[in-house]
Design an enzyme around this catalytic site. Structure first.
Site, PDB file in Angstrom:
ATOM      1  N   SER A 139       0.863  -1.167   0.000  1.00  0.00           N
ATOM      2  CA  SER A 139       0.000   0.000   0.000  1.00  0.00           C
ATOM      3  C   SER A 139       0.906   1.226   0.000  1.00  0.00           C
ATOM      4  CB  SER A 139      -0.885  -0.030   1.257  1.00  0.00           C
ATOM      5  OG  SER A 139      -1.635   1.155   1.368  1.00  0.00           O
ATOM      6  N   LYS A 165      -0.944  -1.103  -4.506  1.00  0.00           N
ATOM      7  CA  LYS A 165      -2.149  -0.319  -4.190  1.00  0.00           C
ATOM      8  C   LYS A 165      -1.684   1.091  -3.905  1.00  0.00           C
ATOM      9  CE  LYS A 165      -4.616  -0.013   0.259  1.00  0.00           C
ATOM     10  NZ  LYS A 165      -5.314  -0.820   1.294  1.00  0.00           N
ATOM     11  N   LYS A 167      -2.972   4.949  -2.494  1.00  0.00           N
ATOM     12  CA  LYS A 167      -4.029   5.705  -1.830  1.00  0.00           C
ATOM     13  C   LYS A 167      -4.441   6.833  -2.765  1.00  0.00           C
ATOM     14  CE  LYS A 167      -4.068   3.696   2.263  1.00  0.00           C
ATOM     15  NZ  LYS A 167      -5.296   3.076   2.809  1.00  0.00           N
ATOM     16  N   ASP A 192      -7.122   2.756  -3.168  1.00  0.00           N
ATOM     17  CA  ASP A 192      -7.878   2.788  -1.902  1.00  0.00           C
ATOM     18  C   ASP A 192      -8.197   4.245  -1.583  1.00  0.00           C
ATOM     19  OD1 ASP A 192      -8.953   2.517   0.634  1.00  0.00           O
ATOM     20  OD2 ASP A 192      -7.201   1.542   1.526  1.00  0.00           O
ATOM     21  N   GLU A 217     -11.006   0.371  -3.547  1.00  0.00           N
ATOM     22  CA  GLU A 217     -11.321   0.047  -2.154  1.00  0.00           C
ATOM     23  C   GLU A 217     -11.984   1.242  -1.472  1.00  0.00           C
ATOM     24  OE1 GLU A 217      -7.799  -1.234  -0.081  1.00  0.00           O
ATOM     25  OE2 GLU A 217      -8.783  -1.295   1.878  1.00  0.00           O
ATOM     26  N   ASP A 242     -13.747  -2.065   2.869  1.00  0.00           N
ATOM     27  CA  ASP A 242     -12.857  -2.176   4.023  1.00  0.00           C
ATOM     28  C   ASP A 242     -13.645  -1.622   5.223  1.00  0.00           C
ATOM     29  OD1 ASP A 242     -10.912  -1.824   5.981  1.00  0.00           O
ATOM     30  OD2 ASP A 242      -9.531  -0.662   4.762  1.00  0.00           O
ATOM     31  N   LYS A 266      -9.624  -7.374   7.880  1.00  0.00           N
ATOM     32  CA  LYS A 266      -8.690  -6.951   8.926  1.00  0.00           C
ATOM     33  C   LYS A 266      -9.290  -7.444  10.223  1.00  0.00           C
ATOM     34  CE  LYS A 266      -7.407  -2.586   6.688  1.00  0.00           C
ATOM     35  NZ  LYS A 266      -7.588  -1.114   6.710  1.00  0.00           N
ATOM     36  N   GLY A 294      -4.033  -4.279   5.922  1.00  0.00           N
ATOM     37  CA  GLY A 294      -2.960  -3.948   6.861  1.00  0.00           C
ATOM     38  C   GLY A 294      -3.296  -2.684   7.617  1.00  0.00           C
TER      39      GLY A 294
END
Ligand code: OSB
Ligand code: MG
Length: 375
Positions: A139, A165, A167, A192, A217, A242, A266, A294
């Site tokens: 990430s 991934k 952000k 994400d 995400e 998520d 998670k 994570g």
């Protein structure tokens, strides 16, 4: 397992590099480490609540409070035949899943150590993943420039990670994805948003479709299901949830509503390993692939995540990466390593199967509390 002792520690570890999401930038990680003792054996869990209530409403301070004042009295002196009994024993407490998971996961570690098996076996992991390792992704936070983002992507691809991934947030989305697709042809890529968009942004988000992302995400509100279901009808890119999936029940509703085609698991978000197994099984029953998320965990939480990731429906690479991306040194030695093929080996010793360095824990401790069962 009669729980005799609970130790809470508030730890602070500087991050190797800052991490920025749509909530802001952080330079260190504070978290509560939970140790439980039964029959002279310890188990350890990492409560993933952060210093701020931006990803979730829980913080290090709320989890400390709930663990000390409400969870500990329900757990101390009580005998559990199996870690599955811990989450139901805390049912009277509404929410606070991260605090609950901190203790529940510690009991799983303790149980596996007592049984003399690696945690993955106690959790029901699959032989191929236990033997060959789990697939690792990374990430990558929001950077100061597209140039820096390109550098980060190149570094992680060179390390072998199986998917990237990034952000995103309004103003850091289409250009970033376009740059990566242009410079790094065909890599497994996802984004994400950490709830940074609204349903009205659907036409904007649909402009991501041509980039063939593995998924987007959590584009919308942290507690939303309905708008995600509507958004999914307007996007070709699969939605992965998520934040919204904080209970197994809500995950079932989201699946039935068509709000997600992929699920991020998670354990902290759903209350521990037992709830994660149930969520994993629910997704599998609906043909929904899952991957392990994570929370910038230390090697202790990371080891928990690796063991859970051996369950058979974890078919997509997780945000479970090498220690050196986060902390130098980590709380465990050796740290978690990623192999050149982008997999992480599953520890084979009893319980978590990692070596915790107590001096490093002491050095990082800002507060410590020990609670004992009255005899
Ligand atoms: O949304 O997945 C998230 C980190 C902290 C809080 C939320 C998230 C994340 C990450 C980082 O994406 C995952 C990791 O590398 O641990
Ligand atoms: Mg996320």
């Amino acid at each position: 397992m009669r729980i005799e002792r609970i130790e809470l520690r508030l730890l602070r570890l500087p991050l190797v590099r800052f991490f920025e999401t749509s909530f802001g930038r952080i330079y260190d990680r504070t978290f509560v480490l939970v140790t439980v003792t039964a029959d002279g054996v310890d188990g350890v869990g990492e409560c993933v609540a952060e210093g701020n209530p931006f990803y979730s409403s829980e913080t290090t301070a709320t989890s400390w409070h709930i663990l000390r004042d409400f969870i500990a009295p329900l757990v101390l002196g009580r005998a559990f035949a199996h870690p599955r009994e811990v989450f139901p024993a805390l049912q009277v407490i509404r929410g606070h899943n991260m605090a609950k998971a901190g203790i529940e996961m510690a009991v799983w570690d303790l149980y596996a150590r007592q049984q003399g098996v690696p945690l993955c076996r106690a959790l029901g992991g699959s032989d191929p993943f236990i033997q060959n390792g789990i697939a690792s992704g990374v990430s990558i936070g929001i950077q100061d420039s597209l140039e820096e983002l390109a550098e980060r992507v190149a570094i992680e691809l060179a390390a072998g990670y199986r998917r990237i991934k990034i952000k995103i947030k309004p103003g850091w989305d289409l250009d970033a994805v376009e740059m990566i697709r242009h410079r790094f042809d065909g890599i497994p890529l996802m984004v994400d948003a950490n709830a940074a968009y609204h349903l009205q942004d659907a036409p904007h988000l649909a402009r991501l479709d041509p980039f063939e992302l593995m998924m987007i995400e959590q584009p919308l509100d942290y507690d939303d299901v309905h708008d995600h279901a509507e958004l999914q009808t307007r996007l070709r890119t699969p939605i992965c949830l998520d934040e919204s999936l904080h209970t197994v029940k809500i995950a079932g509703e989201a699946i039935r509503a068509g709000a997600c085609r992929i699920i991020n698991i998670k354990p902290g978000r759903v209350g521990g390993h037992a709830q994660s197994i149930d969520l994993h099984d629910l997704a599998a029953a609906h043909g929904i692939p899952v991957w392990h998320g994570g929370m910038l965990e230390s090697g202790i939480g990371r080891a928990h995540n690796i063991h859970l990731s051996t369950l058979p429906n974890f078919t997509l690479p997780g945000d479970v990466a090498a220690s050196r991306r986060y902390f130098a040194p980590d709380l465990i030695d050796p740290g978690i390593e990623v192999r050149p093929d982008g997999t992480i080996a599953v520890p084979t010793g009893p319980g978590l199967g990692v070596e915790i360095v107590s001096d490093r824990i002491s050095a990082a401790t800002e507060e410590r509390l020990e609670l004992r069962a009255s005899h």
